[in-house]
Design a protein around this motif. Structure first.
Motif, PDB file in Angstrom:
ATOM      1  N   ASP A 265       0.847  -1.186   0.000  1.00 50.13           N
ATOM      2  CA  ASP A 265       0.000   0.000   0.000  1.00 50.13           C
ATOM      3  C   ASP A 265       0.888   1.244   0.000  1.00 50.13           C
ATOM      4  O   ASP A 265       2.051   1.168  -0.380  1.00 50.13           O
ATOM      5  N   HIS A 266       0.367   2.366   0.473  1.00 44.60           N
ATOM      6  CA  HIS A 266       1.161   3.590   0.404  1.00 44.60           C
ATOM      7  C   HIS A 266       2.323   3.578   1.396  1.00 44.60           C
ATOM      8  O   HIS A 266       3.349   4.219   1.155  1.00 44.60           O
ATOM      9  N   HIS A 267       2.175   2.858   2.470  1.00 40.78           N
ATOM     10  CA  HIS A 267       3.212   2.839   3.500  1.00 40.78           C
ATOM     11  C   HIS A 267       3.938   1.498   3.577  1.00 40.78           C
ATOM     12  O   HIS A 267       5.170   1.445   3.616  1.00 40.78           O
ATOM     13  N   CYS A 268       3.183   0.441   3.612  1.00 42.31           N
ATOM     14  CA  CYS A 268       3.770  -0.901   3.744  1.00 42.31           C
ATOM     15  C   CYS A 268       4.021  -1.508   2.353  1.00 42.31           C
ATOM     16  O   CYS A 268       3.174  -1.446   1.480  1.00 42.31           O
ATOM     17  N   CYS A 269       5.148  -2.085   2.085  1.00 39.71           N
ATOM     18  CA  CYS A 269       6.212  -2.360   3.043  1.00 39.71           C
ATOM     19  C   CYS A 269       7.531  -1.938   2.412  1.00 39.71           C
ATOM     20  O   CYS A 269       8.499  -2.680   2.317  1.00 39.71           O
ATOM     21  N   TRP A 270       7.541  -0.701   1.906  1.00 40.83           N
ATOM     22  CA  TRP A 270       8.646  -0.217   1.099  1.00 40.83           C
ATOM     23  C   TRP A 270       9.949  -0.159   1.877  1.00 40.83           C
ATOM     24  O   TRP A 270      10.982  -0.654   1.407  1.00 40.83           O
ATOM     25  N   ALA A 271       9.913   0.449   3.048  1.00 41.22           N
ATOM     26  CA  ALA A 271      11.148   0.569   3.835  1.00 41.22           C
ATOM     27  C   ALA A 271      11.593  -0.794   4.358  1.00 41.22           C
ATOM     28  O   ALA A 271      12.785  -1.106   4.343  1.00 41.22           O
ATOM     29  N   ARG A 272      10.659  -1.598   4.796  1.00 43.32           N
ATOM     30  CA  ARG A 272      11.004  -2.916   5.328  1.00 43.32           C
ATOM     31  C   ARG A 272      11.736  -3.758   4.302  1.00 43.32           C
ATOM     32  O   ARG A 272      12.707  -4.456   4.628  1.00 43.32           O
ATOM     33  N   ASP A 273      11.313  -3.675   3.043  1.00 42.29           N
ATOM     34  CA  ASP A 273      11.844  -4.554   2.004  1.00 42.29           C
ATOM     35  C   ASP A 273      12.788  -3.832   1.038  1.00 42.29           C
ATOM     36  O   ASP A 273      13.122  -4.383  -0.010  1.00 42.29           O
ATOM     37  N   TRP A 274      13.215  -2.618   1.386  1.00 37.10           N
ATOM     38  CA  TRP A 274      13.913  -1.808   0.399  1.00 37.10           C
ATOM     39  C   TRP A 274      15.196  -2.446  -0.107  1.00 37.10           C
ATOM     40  O   TRP A 274      15.498  -2.383  -1.299  1.00 37.10           O
ATOM     41  N   ARG A 275      15.967  -3.039   0.763  1.00 35.90           N
ATOM     42  CA  ARG A 275      17.237  -3.619   0.312  1.00 35.90           C
ATOM     43  C   ARG A 275      16.981  -4.686  -0.759  1.00 35.90           C
ATOM     44  O   ARG A 275      17.682  -4.739  -1.779  1.00 35.90           O
ATOM     45  N   GLU A 276      15.986  -5.513  -0.543  1.00 33.44           N
ATOM     46  CA  GLU A 276      15.653  -6.552  -1.527  1.00 33.44           C
ATOM     47  C   GLU A 276      15.060  -5.939  -2.794  1.00 33.44           C
ATOM     48  O   GLU A 276      15.440  -6.289  -3.914  1.00 33.44           O
ATOM     49  N   ILE A 277      14.124  -5.007  -2.620  1.00 27.33           N
ATOM     50  CA  ILE A 277      13.483  -4.372  -3.763  1.00 27.33           C
ATOM     51  C   ILE A 277      14.508  -3.695  -4.661  1.00 27.33           C
ATOM     52  O   ILE A 277      14.478  -3.824  -5.895  1.00 27.33           O
ATOM     53  N   SER A 278      15.444  -2.977  -4.043  1.00 27.04           N
ATOM     54  CA  SER A 278      16.375  -2.154  -4.811  1.00 27.04           C
ATOM     55  C   SER A 278      17.446  -2.953  -5.532  1.00 27.04           C
ATOM     56  O   SER A 278      18.266  -2.379  -6.252  1.00 27.04           O
ATOM     57  N   GLN A 279      17.437  -4.262  -5.357  1.00 31.52           N
ATOM     58  CA  GLN A 279      18.367  -5.111  -6.099  1.00 31.52           C
ATOM     59  C   GLN A 279      17.678  -5.876  -7.226  1.00 31.52           C
ATOM     60  O   GLN A 279      18.286  -6.736  -7.854  1.00 31.52           O
ATOM     61  N   ARG A 280      16.421  -5.550  -7.468  1.00 31.97           N
ATOM     62  CA  ARG A 280      15.716  -6.186  -8.573  1.00 31.97           C
ATOM     63  C   ARG A 280      16.326  -5.763  -9.904  1.00 31.97           C
ATOM     64  O   ARG A 280      16.882  -4.658 -10.030  1.00 31.97           O
ATOM     65  N   PRO A 281      16.237  -6.610 -10.918  1.00 30.57           N
ATOM     66  CA  PRO A 281      16.878  -6.300 -12.207  1.00 30.57           C
ATOM     67  C   PRO A 281      16.347  -5.039 -12.867  1.00 30.57           C
ATOM     68  O   PRO A 281      17.060  -4.414 -13.661  1.00 30.57           O
ATOM     69  N   GLU A 282      15.107  -4.639 -12.561  1.00 27.22           N
ATOM     70  CA  GLU A 282      14.553  -3.440 -13.187  1.00 27.22           C
ATOM     71  C   GLU A 282      15.365  -2.181 -12.843  1.00 27.22           C
ATOM     72  O   GLU A 282      15.354  -1.204 -13.595  1.00 27.22           O
ATOM     73  N   PHE A 283      16.059  -2.206 -11.712  1.00 26.41           N
ATOM     74  CA  PHE A 283      16.837  -1.045 -11.307  1.00 26.41           C
ATOM     75  C   PHE A 283      18.083  -0.838 -12.181  1.00 26.41           C
ATOM     76  O   PHE A 283      18.701   0.224 -12.122  1.00 26.41           O
ATOM     77  N   SER A 284      18.416  -1.839 -12.968  1.00 25.28           N
ATOM     78  CA  SER A 284      19.588  -1.699 -13.837  1.00 25.28           C
ATOM     79  C   SER A 284      19.374  -0.643 -14.914  1.00 25.28           C
ATOM     80  O   SER A 284      20.338  -0.194 -15.549  1.00 25.28           O
ATOM     81  N   ARG A 285      18.141  -0.200 -15.125  1.00 19.24           N
ATOM     82  CA  ARG A 285      17.890   0.872 -16.098  1.00 19.24           C
ATOM     83  C   ARG A 285      18.388   2.209 -15.571  1.00 19.24           C
ATOM     84  O   ARG A 285      18.549   3.155 -16.344  1.00 19.24           O
ATOM     85  N   ILE A 286      18.620   2.323 -14.251  1.00 20.38           N
ATOM     86  CA  ILE A 286      19.095   3.559 -13.653  1.00 20.38           C
ATOM     87  C   ILE A 286      20.620   3.586 -13.716  1.00 20.38           C
ATOM     88  O   ILE A 286      21.279   2.732 -13.136  1.00 20.38           O
ATOM     89  N   PRO A 287      21.215   4.538 -14.417  1.00 23.56           N
ATOM     90  CA  PRO A 287      22.683   4.598 -14.506  1.00 23.56           C
ATOM     91  C   PRO A 287      23.339   4.659 -13.131  1.00 23.56           C
ATOM     92  O   PRO A 287      22.847   5.340 -12.230  1.00 23.56           O
ATOM     93  N   TYR A 288      24.407   3.893 -12.986  1.00 22.88           N
ATOM     94  CA  TYR A 288      25.231   3.837 -11.773  1.00 22.88           C
ATOM     95  C   TYR A 288      24.566   3.100 -10.628  1.00 22.88           C
ATOM     96  O   TYR A 288      25.116   3.061  -9.521  1.00 22.88           O
ATOM     97  N   TRP A 289      23.383   2.517 -10.859  1.00 18.08           N
ATOM     98  CA  TRP A 289      22.731   1.724  -9.803  1.00 18.08           C
ATOM     99  C   TRP A 289      23.289   0.308  -9.840  1.00 18.08           C
ATOM    100  O   TRP A 289      23.247  -0.353 -10.873  1.00 18.08           O
ATOM    101  N   SER A 290      23.787  -0.164  -8.722  1.00 19.24           N
ATOM    102  CA  SER A 290      24.380  -1.499  -8.654  1.00 19.24           C
ATOM    103  C   SER A 290      23.292  -2.545  -8.440  1.00 19.24           C
ATOM    104  O   SER A 290      22.489  -2.423  -7.506  1.00 19.24           O
ATOM    105  N   THR A 291      23.259  -3.551  -9.294  1.00 16.21           N
ATOM    106  CA  THR A 291      22.359  -4.688  -9.107  1.00 16.21           C
ATOM    107  C   THR A 291      23.157  -5.972  -9.295  1.00 16.21           C
ATOM    108  O   THR A 291      24.153  -5.986 -10.011  1.00 16.21           O
ATOM    109  N   PRO A 292      22.735  -7.051  -8.611  1.00 13.28           N
ATOM    110  CA  PRO A 292      23.490  -8.329  -8.728  1.00 13.28           C
ATOM    111  C   PRO A 292      23.552  -8.814 -10.174  1.00 13.28           C
ATOM    112  O   PRO A 292      22.652  -8.580 -10.948  1.00 13.28           O
TER     113      PRO A 292
END
Length: 292
Positions: A265-292
């Protein structure tokens, strides 16, 4: 005194619950605990009309500066009663920032958190603060200008060349607005961002934010900047349709993608899961963003 991670988490959870019935001091304590547990630094910078509260990681230099922009905070106490102090009860963008994957390791880069003008600064550093700046004028030109000046100061401090903006909720709107005025932003990530004010206000029957700039109006200016917009399927405050309305304002071929999370929803659960979310392959479209 050393605090174990488990005890730190319990203490922080307790502080978050206290903010439901506590005042401004309790809201400040939440931020202080997050910053202390991450071994970050904090300060207040003078930037244009406003003083901006900021927190940053231990890395002092880096080519890319990752910047997290806070949401609207406690804008209203009730539907018709604006808050006297917009400091957030739960600083979601800060909780995301201290988990940023770029702040550690051999290739660590500086990570910066910027609160919104008048958050965490009243009364001592409340220059020019008035309620319009967390209500109808929350995305006013002078708000954008102040945050941009703060970015300039920290970019120089960290000797960075590039900026990647990450905005939560209303911070997402400001990420778009800032990028439209700067030439050094290489990527934008928004999380449940309020990106089309006119559509949002009309959909929900709200009074338009007459003192604010609408991100959808500047969308064509940033079509060449890589963008990833995260939306929650259960978000009844903003919702994926607002993101889609913003994307419709972009020209064909824009470097943009929406990533939906059906159970969030608007609050849950972005901060709780951010480390996992931010390593998703879709983030590779952002220059200089490190993804596995």
């Amino acid at each position: 005194m050393c605090v174990t991670p488990i005890r730190s988490m319990i203490a922080l959870a307790g502080l978050l619950m206290l903010t439901a019935c506590g005042g401004v001091a309790a809201r400040h304590e939440v931020r202080s605990a997050l910053v202390a547990n991450a071994d970050w630094q904090s300060g207040v910078v003078q930037a244009g009309l406003f003083d901006i509260a900021a927190s940053w990681s231990q890395v002092t230099t880096g080519e890319t500066l990752f910047v997290y922009l806070e949401g609207d905070g406690l804008a209203y106490v009730t539907v018709y009663r604006p808050a006297q102090d917009p400091t957030p009860s739960d600083p979601v963008a800060l909780r995301m920032a201290v988990q940023d994957i770029h702040s550690a390791g051999k290739a660590a880069q500086p990570v910066l958190y910027l609160a919104r003008p008048c958050q965490y600064t009243l009364p001592e550093h409340g220059r020019n603060c008035s309620r319009k700046y967390w209500t109808t004028g929350r995305y006013a030109p002078e708000i954008v200008a102040s945050l941009s000046m703060a970015l300039d100061q920290f970019k120089q401090r960290f000797q960075a060349r590039h900026i990647v903006l990450v905005g939560y909720s209303g911070g997402g709107a400001l990420a778009v607005l800032l990028a439209s005025e700067r030439s050094d932003v290489t990527g934008i990530v928004t999380v449940v961002g309020n990106l089309d004010l006119a559509y949002w206000a009309q959909r929900d029957g709200l009074t338009p934010l007459s003192g604010s700039i609408d991100p959808a109006d500047v969308a064509p200016k940033i079509a060449n900047i890589a963008q990833l917009h995260l939306a929650g399927g259960r978000d009844d405050a903003v919702g994926p349709d607002v993101t889609q309305a913003y994307m419709a304002a972009l020209p064909a071929g824009a470097k943009v993608e929406m990533l939906g999370f059906d159970q969030y929803d608007h609050h849950c659960c972005w901060a709780r899961d951010w480390r996992e979310i931010s390593q998703r392959p879709e983030f590779s479209r952002i220059p200089y963003w490190s993804t596995p």
